[in-house]
Design a protein around this motif. Sequence first.
Motif, PDB file in Angstrom:
ATOM      1  N   LEU A   1       0.832  -1.203   0.000  1.00 54.79           N
ATOM      2  CA  LEU A   1       0.000   0.000   0.000  1.00 54.79           C
ATOM      3  C   LEU A   1       0.865   1.251   0.000  1.00 54.79           C
ATOM      4  N   LYS A   2       1.958   1.232   0.747  1.00 59.44           N
ATOM      5  CA  LYS A   2       2.854   2.387   0.787  1.00 59.44           C
ATOM      6  C   LYS A   2       3.481   2.633  -0.581  1.00 59.44           C
ATOM      7  N   THR A   3       3.828   1.562  -1.271  1.00 62.85           N
ATOM      8  CA  THR A   3       4.398   1.696  -2.615  1.00 62.85           C
ATOM      9  C   THR A   3       3.391   2.310  -3.566  1.00 62.85           C
ATOM     10  N   VAL A   4       2.158   1.816  -3.531  1.00 60.63           N
ATOM     11  CA  VAL A   4       1.116   2.349  -4.416  1.00 60.63           C
ATOM     12  C   VAL A   4       0.870   3.820  -4.131  1.00 60.63           C
ATOM     13  N   LEU A   5       0.775   4.182  -2.854  1.00 59.44           N
ATOM     14  CA  LEU A   5       0.530   5.575  -2.489  1.00 59.44           C
ATOM     15  C   LEU A   5       1.721   6.462  -2.858  1.00 59.44           C
TER      16      LEU A   5
ATOM     17  N   LEU B   1       3.330   6.507 -17.172  1.00 61.20           N
ATOM     18  CA  LEU B   1       4.238   5.442 -16.723  1.00 61.20           C
ATOM     19  C   LEU B   1       4.196   5.280 -15.207  1.00 61.20           C
ATOM     20  N   LEU B   2       4.162   6.387 -14.485  1.00 60.78           N
ATOM     21  CA  LEU B   2       4.052   6.291 -13.025  1.00 60.78           C
ATOM     22  C   LEU B   2       2.695   5.731 -12.617  1.00 60.78           C
ATOM     23  N   GLY B   3       1.652   6.056 -13.404  1.00 54.76           N
ATOM     24  CA  GLY B   3       0.324   5.555 -13.082  1.00 54.76           C
ATOM     25  C   GLY B   3       0.211   4.048 -13.199  1.00 54.76           C
ATOM     26  N   ILE B   4       0.930   3.461 -14.173  1.00 55.58           N
ATOM     27  CA  ILE B   4       0.863   2.007 -14.351  1.00 55.58           C
ATOM     28  C   ILE B   4       2.008   1.289 -13.637  1.00 55.58           C
ATOM     29  N   ALA B   5       2.966   2.045 -13.105  1.00 67.05           N
ATOM     30  CA  ALA B   5       4.125   1.434 -12.458  1.00 67.05           C
ATOM     31  C   ALA B   5       3.770   0.470 -11.331  1.00 67.05           C
ATOM     32  N   PRO B   6       2.755   0.768 -10.481  1.00 70.79           N
ATOM     33  CA  PRO B   6       2.452  -0.184  -9.404  1.00 70.79           C
ATOM     34  C   PRO B   6       2.167  -1.593  -9.894  1.00 70.79           C
TER      35      PRO B   6
END
Length: 366
Positions: free
Chosen positions: A68-72, A147-152
């Motif tokens: 969750l921390k990574t996604v946020l 790219l950041l939006g799909i990175a998770p």
Amino acid sequence: MREPNAIDFWRGLALVTIFVNHIPGNTFERYTYSQYGISDAAELFVFLAGWSIGIATRGRDGTPEPRLKTVLRLLSRTIEVYRAQITTMAIALAMIAGTALLLDNPLLLEWHNAGGFFADPIQTMVGFVLLTHQLGFFNILPLYVVLLGIAPVFVLLARVSRVAALGLSFALYACSLVFEWNIPSWPGEGDWFFDPFCWQLLLVLGFVAQDWNRRSAWMRLWSTRLVPLGIVLVITGIVLSVWEIRPDPLMVPEPRLIFTFDKTYLSPARLIHFLGVLLAFQTLYAVLAPRLGPVVGYLAGLGRNSLAVFSVGSILSLAGQLVRFWTGGGVFVDLFVVGSGLFALGFTAWFVEWRSRKPRSSSPPV
């Protein structure tokens, strides 16, 4: 503030190169490494973004931070980049309009695809907010937002299997090349200048390479042994670039994007050349750092504050273009434009870090 390191140094060099190359025709453009190869600073910038994500999403002990921390974290960065894009676009439009008024030249309103905004501001404003209408030279940050939006997806998948993450990324890349998938521009015709479906591969490669470099001595050994191959690819790129040897897009077989040097779709030739550059120069920072002194500190400072520096650099490069148009250019104009721009980029990096160190007042707001 972290000490200078290879990642920040190379990212800073990419930022300087992008700034200079975004002032087309200036005297110093011919001396950038982008003029001597198939790939350029854009590939390096995106690859290092993936490498940085790998570092940022792990603790000091190397263990992955909570999902969750990574996604946020990535969502927060996405919002920051989106905000920077909207701000720089608004300033750029004001600069173009202001110059057109100052020089009494309405043709400037067409500068870098800005004409749509002034001719049809209602639809184009929606397009700017959706990132589907972009000014020329202001199209890297929209790519970065996607790219950041799909990175998770890739980051979390890589924690289960790095091979699976790479496989998914390569599959999306290959399908985009074959079927020419891209995000359409709106309003207006055409597609995004940087196709996110292809360029995501570089981000994933950067993330996975960072992980492998950290954990696998075998990968580090083989990357060192492949330095001669990288040098061969770099020399090949120089020959192709200097002699302007490029395949004719109308003569190559289908799927044509596999055989061209297309930047929009990150064609395989550009990707292979960039990987060769990585192999050839991977150990160069250790040689340069003790010898370049202040230059290393300057470039690393830019790299540490890449978003702010890139945003200011985009505005300054547009200002440089307008100044060259107004004055007619020339060596002395270029020296002033590029020299003052590089100083401003360094000041931007210093100012961002000064603000972060500045003690905040404890007094209540008025």
